[in-house]
Design a protein around this motif. Sequence first.
Motif, short mmCIF file in Angstrom:
data_model
loop_
_atom_site.label_atom_id
_atom_site.label_comp_id
_atom_site.label_asym_id
_atom_site.label_seq_id
_atom_site.Cartn_x
_atom_site.Cartn_y
_atom_site.Cartn_z
N TRP A 81 1.03 -1.17 -0.02
CA TRP A 81 -0.15 0.09 -0.01
C TRP A 81 0.64 1.24 -0.02
N SER A 82 0.53 2.07 -0.64
CA SER A 82 0.98 3.44 -0.66
C SER A 82 0.27 4.63 0.09
N TYR A 83 0.86 5.39 0.73
CA TYR A 83 -0.20 6.52 1.24
C TYR A 83 0.33 7.92 0.93
N GLU A 84 -0.67 8.70 0.88
CA GLU A 84 -0.16 10.12 0.64
C GLU A 84 -1.05 11.00 1.41
N TYR A 85 -0.42 11.99 2.19
CA TYR A 85 -0.88 13.08 2.84
C TYR A 85 -0.57 14.25 2.06
N SER A 86 -1.69 15.19 1.84
CA SER A 86 -1.28 16.12 0.91
C SER A 86 -2.26 17.37 1.25
N ASP A 87 -2.47 17.48 2.66
CA ASP A 87 -3.30 18.62 2.91
C ASP A 87 -2.55 19.70 3.25
N PHE A 88 -1.47 19.68 3.89
CA PHE A 88 -0.77 20.78 3.93
C PHE A 88 0.74 20.48 3.66
N VAL A 89 1.36 19.28 3.96
CA VAL A 89 2.72 19.06 3.42
C VAL A 89 2.55 17.79 2.68
N ASN A 90 3.27 17.58 1.58
CA ASN A 90 3.22 16.39 0.71
C ASN A 90 3.90 15.32 1.16
N VAL A 91 3.34 14.40 1.91
CA VAL A 91 4.13 13.27 2.48
C VAL A 91 3.62 12.01 1.81
N GLU A 92 4.64 11.18 1.11
CA GLU A 92 3.97 9.93 0.62
C GLU A 92 5.14 8.81 0.94
N PHE A 93 4.58 7.66 1.37
CA PHE A 93 5.33 6.49 1.47
C PHE A 93 4.61 5.21 1.10
N ASP A 94 5.48 4.40 0.99
CA ASP A 94 5.00 3.05 0.88
C ASP A 94 5.11 2.18 1.86
N SER A 95 4.18 1.16 2.09
CA SER A 95 4.07 0.37 3.41
C SER A 95 4.34 -1.19 2.77
N TYR A 96 5.35 -1.76 3.12
CA TYR A 96 5.46 -3.15 2.83
C TYR A 96 5.43 -4.03 4.11
N MET A 97 5.15 -5.17 4.06
CA MET A 97 5.12 -6.15 5.27
C MET A 97 6.31 -6.39 5.54
N THR A 98 6.66 -6.55 6.72
CA THR A 98 7.85 -6.92 7.46
C THR A 98 7.96 -8.57 7.28
N PRO A 99 8.87 -9.06 6.73
CA PRO A 99 8.78 -10.67 6.82
C PRO A 99 8.88 -11.06 8.21
N TYR A 100 8.30 -12.13 8.57
CA TYR A 100 8.41 -12.73 9.86
C TYR A 100 9.89 -13.23 10.33
N GLU A 101 10.22 -12.72 11.45
CA GLU A 101 11.74 -13.09 11.95
C GLU A 101 11.06 -14.17 12.95
N SER A 102 11.82 -15.63 12.80
CA SER A 102 11.41 -16.59 13.74
C SER A 102 12.13 -16.19 15.14
N ASP A 103 12.97 -15.54 15.40
CA ASP A 103 13.64 -15.14 16.88
C ASP A 103 12.81 -14.21 17.37
N ASN A 104 12.13 -13.40 16.57
CA ASN A 104 11.43 -12.29 17.40
C ASN A 104 10.05 -12.69 17.35
N LYS A 105 9.68 -13.17 18.68
CA LYS A 105 8.53 -13.71 18.66
C LYS A 105 7.27 -12.87 19.17
N SER A 106 7.69 -11.40 19.55
CA SER A 106 6.73 -10.54 19.73
C SER A 106 6.20 -9.70 18.73
N MET A 107 6.41 -10.18 17.26
CA MET A 107 5.85 -9.55 16.23
C MET A 107 4.66 -10.27 15.83
N PHE A 108 3.87 -9.86 15.15
CA PHE A 108 2.51 -10.58 14.55
C PHE A 108 3.21 -10.91 13.26
N ARG A 109 3.03 -12.21 12.89
CA ARG A 109 3.29 -12.64 11.73
C ARG A 109 2.25 -12.16 10.91
N LEU A 110 2.65 -11.80 9.40
CA LEU A 110 1.76 -11.18 8.39
C LEU A 110 1.12 -9.97 8.64
#
Lengths: 199, 88
Positions: A81-110
């Motif tokens: 997904w990419s997001y754009e905020y353009s009301d007063f400043v132009n901000v845009e960025f992409d949002s990729y999933m972070t792959p699951y790291e099996s040693d980091n048990k505190s993150m939500f997979r997927l």
Amino acid sequence: HTLMIITMILAMVLYFMASMIINELVDRYMLEGQTIELMWTIAPAVILLFITTPSLRLLYLMDEIHNPIMTIKTIGHQWYWSYEYSDFVNVEFDSYMTPYESDNKSMFRLLETDNHVTLPMHSFIRIIVTAADVLHSWTIPSLGIKADATPGRLNQSSFMINRPGLLYGQCSEICGANHSFMPIVIESVSTESFIEWIK
Amino acid sequence: MPSLAVMASKKEVPQELSTAPFDPRFPNQNQTRYCWQSYVDYHRCRKLKGEDYAPCDYFRKCYESLCPFAWVEKWDTQREENRFPGKI
């Protein structure tokens, strides 16, 4: 042709009704049990009333018009997904999933992404959802919001977040190989923090 | 005092954060036309009233809030190459 059939059916029903009204014979098995008849008519009516009242209220609430204080755009791509905020400043960025790291048990997979959509709390936000290639669907179940992302079309939805925190969602329209791997994370912060962040 | 500072910054917020308002011409979910119309209206306004006419900026703010950047770039390119489909 259709009218003829309707007329015939109507005539038949009227004939039956007339013949029953004029009829002097009484079926003695049909007149008992007035109380139970009354009960099983009134009880469902009351149950239905209990169902209708909040339902109708919600229906009208959903269509309420309120002036949003900000608009964010989200564009679905294959497969992020990419997001754009353009009301007063132009901000845009992409949002990729972070792959699951099996040693980091505190993150939500997927469900985790590299960039979160930061939004202020207690503010009406309008979101415009569209797609760049194929159909996607942007949803956050905890906010009760889902909008299809169609290429060439801007779908509007609006919401207000009442608490700070992280809110998750996933793409809800099949969009190819990595359809299950393009989640959405909204980070809800106080209005001051949001202004700091966006600058 | 922190609470006063918070209140002061909260007062700034409604002025800083403003966006394309609700337009009764486009009351439903599909806002594609609102984006298109704002873009076209801005350029028509600029052409009719000149580059410095400030009220035209209302349309600019609307389309900048609503239209994806990619669409705006595409339309700008089309306008430069004289093949923009709308009448400006």
